[in-house]
Design an enzyme around this catalytic site. Sequence first.
Site, PDB file in Angstrom:
ATOM      1  N   HIS A  85       0.851  -1.185   0.000  1.00 20.91           N
ATOM      2  CA  HIS A  85       0.000   0.000   0.000  1.00 20.91           C
ATOM      3  C   HIS A  85       0.887   1.235   0.000  1.00 20.91           C
ATOM      4  O   HIS A  85       2.120   1.143   0.065  1.00 20.91           O
ATOM      5  CB  HIS A  85      -0.944  -0.006   1.204  1.00 20.91           C
ATOM      6  CG  HIS A  85      -2.068  -0.987   1.073  1.00 20.91           C
ATOM      7  ND1 HIS A  85      -3.094  -0.809   0.159  1.00 20.91           N
ATOM      8  CD2 HIS A  85      -2.324  -2.156   1.710  1.00 20.91           C
ATOM      9  CE1 HIS A  85      -3.930  -1.826   0.243  1.00 20.91           C
ATOM     10  NE2 HIS A  85      -3.487  -2.660   1.178  1.00 20.91           N
ATOM     11  N   ASP A 106      -0.227   7.182  -3.527  1.00 17.38           N
ATOM     12  CA  ASP A 106      -1.442   6.972  -4.303  1.00 17.38           C
ATOM     13  C   ASP A 106      -1.749   8.128  -5.248  1.00 17.38           C
ATOM     14  O   ASP A 106      -1.955   7.926  -6.448  1.00 17.38           O
ATOM     15  CB  ASP A 106      -2.641   6.789  -3.368  1.00 17.38           C
ATOM     16  CG  ASP A 106      -2.745   5.378  -2.827  1.00 17.38           C
ATOM     17  OD1 ASP A 106      -1.951   4.514  -3.238  1.00 17.38           O
ATOM     18  OD2 ASP A 106      -3.619   5.129  -1.988  1.00 17.38           O
TER      19      ASP A 106
END
Length: 360
Positions: A125, A155
């Site tokens: 992540h 992200d």
Amino acid sequence: MTGPLNGLKVVEMQGVGPGPFCAMVLADMGAEVLRICREGTPDDPHDVLARGRLVLPLNLRSEQGRDRALAFIEQADILIEGFRPGVMERLGLGPDTCLERNPALVYGRMTGWGQTGPLSHAAGHDINYISISGALHAVGPAHQKPSIPLNYVGDFGGGAMLLAVGVLGALHEARRTGRGQVIDAAMSDGAALMSAMMYGFKTAGSWSNERGENLLDGGAHFYDTYVCADGKHLAVGPIEPQFYAELRRLMGLADEPDFDHQNDRRWWPKLKVRLADLFRTRTREQWCLLLEGTDACVTPVLDWDEAPAHPHNVARGTFKTDAGLLQPAPAPRFSAHANTLPGRPRPADETTLLTRWRSQ
């Protein structure tokens, strides 16, 4: 939806995080984005990243579902997918297949580690991707563990934004040459790229490996946050000498000679204590009445409820509400187009949409 990308046809393979954010940015700028999702995917009325989409549920593990997806991919300008390497190939929708059907297609691939490398098939992540770039190590108070910058760096900044730049750059080339290509957008690469200035500072010897000792990480007394008498915070950032002088003047520090040593790191801890003590003598609102809007570079640190109500954000329409859902408005602004908010995702009329795409 109008905008500079009006007429652009994008197929988005539904994912999470950076892929949807990139597709949202393209939709905000006027692209027509068809999201292909799994059959049975529930509608999330709070999913801001899904705005501006047409949605088509398909079973991509079936031959019929794959063929229906390929029918749109054949007509698309851009495809965006965010699966692990090899997943699209196993579905029969890999780059070779799609580019054979549509040679001018820009095939955008969003992953954490990239399509190649020893970690490329590992789970992860944002926190993992930015950790190997050096970026995570650099964020946080001195002598404490690294702080997590939400998922902005991996992200959205190093991932979605660079994917958007990449697919639009490749589209420009495809329009000139007729040849599409694959964009390998890795969040670990993007986080490293976003750290380019710091690596330059490090090479020059002006950036330390230690957190909280540098110009932009809270080490400097003139680039930090401070708590006020009411427990709320201010962001203080007058880096340039003239802005620093204005802060001193407005806060009554012009005659304190210690503050003449703005860029001498040996003085930073002492000067930070002096500023911290001074900021605690008034509330955030009182300091803002004195400092906000001046060249002292001081602003309130607002929470999620306060930010949409700030006068500057209200005046610019930085936040908008659609069907009761408060959300940031599209950015950046384009002088030739209104800054309108795309609507909620809606089901695609598959036959009508495919006919229209084929005719364009």
